[in-house]
Each structure stands twice: as C-alpha cells, then as structure tokens.
Design an enzyme around this catalytic site. Structure first.
Site, PDB file in Angstrom:
ATOM      1  N   GLY A  61     -15.784 -21.497   6.857  1.00  0.00           N
ATOM      2  CA  GLY A  61     -15.802 -21.770   8.288  1.00  0.00           C
ATOM      3  C   GLY A  61     -17.230 -21.797   8.780  1.00  0.00           C
ATOM      4  O   GLY A  61     -18.119 -21.204   8.164  1.00  0.00           O
ATOM      5  N   CYS A 106     -20.542 -13.406   6.729  1.00  0.00           N
ATOM      6  CA  CYS A 106     -20.925 -14.492   7.623  1.00  0.00           C
ATOM      7  C   CYS A 106     -22.105 -15.217   7.008  1.00  0.00           C
ATOM      8  O   CYS A 106     -23.049 -14.573   6.533  1.00  0.00           O
ATOM      9  CB  CYS A 106     -21.309 -13.925   8.994  1.00  0.00           C
ATOM     10  SG  CYS A 106     -21.764 -15.183  10.190  1.00  0.00           S
ATOM     11  N   LEU A 107     -22.045 -16.545   7.032  1.00  0.00           N
ATOM     12  CA  LEU A 107     -23.142 -17.328   6.464  1.00  0.00           C
ATOM     13  C   LEU A 107     -24.452 -17.082   7.215  1.00  0.00           C
ATOM     14  O   LEU A 107     -25.527 -17.349   6.685  1.00  0.00           O
ATOM     15  CB  LEU A 107     -22.798 -18.829   6.482  1.00  0.00           C
ATOM     16  CG  LEU A 107     -21.651 -19.247   5.545  1.00  0.00           C
ATOM     17  CD1 LEU A 107     -21.263 -20.693   5.790  1.00  0.00           C
ATOM     18  CD2 LEU A 107     -22.039 -19.039   4.093  1.00  0.00           C
ATOM     19  N   HIS A 148     -12.988 -15.659  13.792  1.00  0.00           N
ATOM     20  CA  HIS A 148     -14.404 -15.383  13.504  1.00  0.00           C
ATOM     21  C   HIS A 148     -15.285 -16.506  14.071  1.00  0.00           C
ATOM     22  O   HIS A 148     -16.308 -16.243  14.705  1.00  0.00           O
ATOM     23  CB  HIS A 148     -14.566 -15.254  11.978  1.00  0.00           C
ATOM     24  CG  HIS A 148     -15.966 -15.063  11.479  1.00  0.00           C
ATOM     25  ND1 HIS A 148     -16.363 -13.947  10.772  1.00  0.00           N
ATOM     26  CD2 HIS A 148     -17.060 -15.863  11.553  1.00  0.00           C
ATOM     27  CE1 HIS A 148     -17.649 -14.064  10.452  1.00  0.00           C
ATOM     28  NE2 HIS A 148     -18.097 -15.228  10.905  1.00  0.00           N
ATOM     29  N   HIS A 152     -18.080 -16.743  17.368  1.00  0.00           N
ATOM     30  CA  HIS A 152     -19.455 -17.263  17.334  1.00  0.00           C
ATOM     31  C   HIS A 152     -19.782 -18.046  18.610  1.00  0.00           C
ATOM     32  O   HIS A 152     -20.927 -18.058  19.068  1.00  0.00           O
ATOM     33  CB  HIS A 152     -19.649 -18.203  16.143  1.00  0.00           C
ATOM     34  CG  HIS A 152     -20.083 -17.523  14.870  1.00  0.00           C
ATOM     35  ND1 HIS A 152     -21.264 -16.847  14.742  1.00  0.00           N
ATOM     36  CD2 HIS A 152     -19.480 -17.445  13.647  1.00  0.00           C
ATOM     37  CE1 HIS A 152     -21.379 -16.373  13.495  1.00  0.00           C
ATOM     38  NE2 HIS A 152     -20.306 -16.719  12.816  1.00  0.00           N
TER      39      HIS A 152
END
Ligand code: NI
Length: 183
Positions: A61, A106-107, A148, A152
């Site tokens: 995602g 999380c990236l 999630h 953001h």
C-alpha cells in the site's frame, strides 16, 4: 502524535535508499492531504507513479503524501492472489466493525515494526479514476492496509496507534535488498 528517535544506523540505511519514498521526519507526512476535485490525467499519472513506486519497494500500500503529494489518493494490493493494485480517490471510511491486532510497518519508516489494533471490517466510499463513486468492503489484512493508507492522508502514522511496547527496529540490511512487504 508519537515522535520516535531514529537510530543513526537506521537513518544511514534510509539515506542509502533511492526509492523515491518520503521518510519519517518530513513535514509532508504529518500534513493533511487535500481532496481531489475531479480526477483527471494528472491523477492518473500520480496513481501510475505511486503503483510503480509501491511495486519497486515490494509494498502492499502507498499514500500520495509518501511520494510528496498532498492529495487524498491511495493505492493498495487487493486481497486475492495476483489481485491488481487498486487505487482510491478521496477515500473515507463509512463503517467499521470488529477488531484485529497485527504487525505493521511503513515504507516511510523502514526497519520499524509494531503491533496495531484496528477495526476488522470496513466499508469505504471513494471515487475511481474516472470520478465515479465506488464502495469497497474489506476485512483482515486488506482492511488494515486501507486504514493505514487513509491515516496517511490525515498525517497519522501507524506509530501513533501502535502499542508502544511492541515498536522495534530490525537490523539494517543491505539497502538494495527488497524489504519485507509493508504498507
Ligand atoms: Ni505507511
């Protein structure tokens, strides 16, 4: 909002990554994204860029603020095997039921993981890339990823919702290595 201290070796690992993803500490990740007025060519180009960025990082995602764009756009992988990557414009959760607890990363905060409790089943209303209203029902992991990513768009990171005692850095590895799947 929870502030975390990023260890030096982790920050060095982040700086070595060249994946085009905005990292924790950048103000854009704590800002509120604006709704898309009417999806058009620019929105499609943004979604294409987000999908490519997500795929290159083996993510499941990604939200537009993570590529530095303060618009309410998310992409995510569907629940089925070899599901296409989906995009939602101006997504909002209209119903949330049950509860699930699971590990998230999380990236934008590579190498950190922690347990987050969220609603299990959600109903989301959004627009598709042609501006048509869509309704998405999701539960389990797909629901977790969508929640999630929508967070953001409001400057909320999973660390704000995580059980603080479960937040843990993993050992920095080769920055060119494919990271684990994370939203
Ligand atoms: Ni994230």
């Amino acid at each position: 909002m929870l502030d975390i201290v990023v260890p030096d070796e982790v920050r060095a690992n982040w700086q070595a990554r060249t994946d085009g993803i905005v990292r924790y500490g950048a103000p854009v990740l704590r800002a509120k994204a604006q709704p898309v007025g009417r999806p058009g060519r620019e929105t499609r180009e943004l979604v294409d860029r987000m999908k490519a960025t997500m795929l290159a990082s083996n993510g499941i995602g990604l939200a537009a603020p993570q590529v530095g764009v303060l618009l309410r756009v998310i992409v995510y992988r569907g629940a089925e095997d070899d599901a296409p990557i989906r995009s939602l414009i101006n997504p909002r959760i209209v119903s949330a039921k049950g509860e699930q607890t699971g590990e998230e990363g999380c990236l934008s905060i590579p190498l950190l993981h922690g347990e987050v409790t969220r609603p299990n089943a959600i109903i989301v209303k959004a627009l598709d890339l042609l501006g048509r209203p869509v309704t998405v029902r999701a539960d389990e992991l797909e629901s977790r990823v969508i929640q999630h990513e929508i967070d953001h768009l409001d400057g909320i990171l999973y660390i704000d919702r995580a059980n603080p005692s479960t937040l843990e850095w993993s050992e920095p590895a080769d920055p060119d290595a494919k990271p684990e799947q994370e939203p």
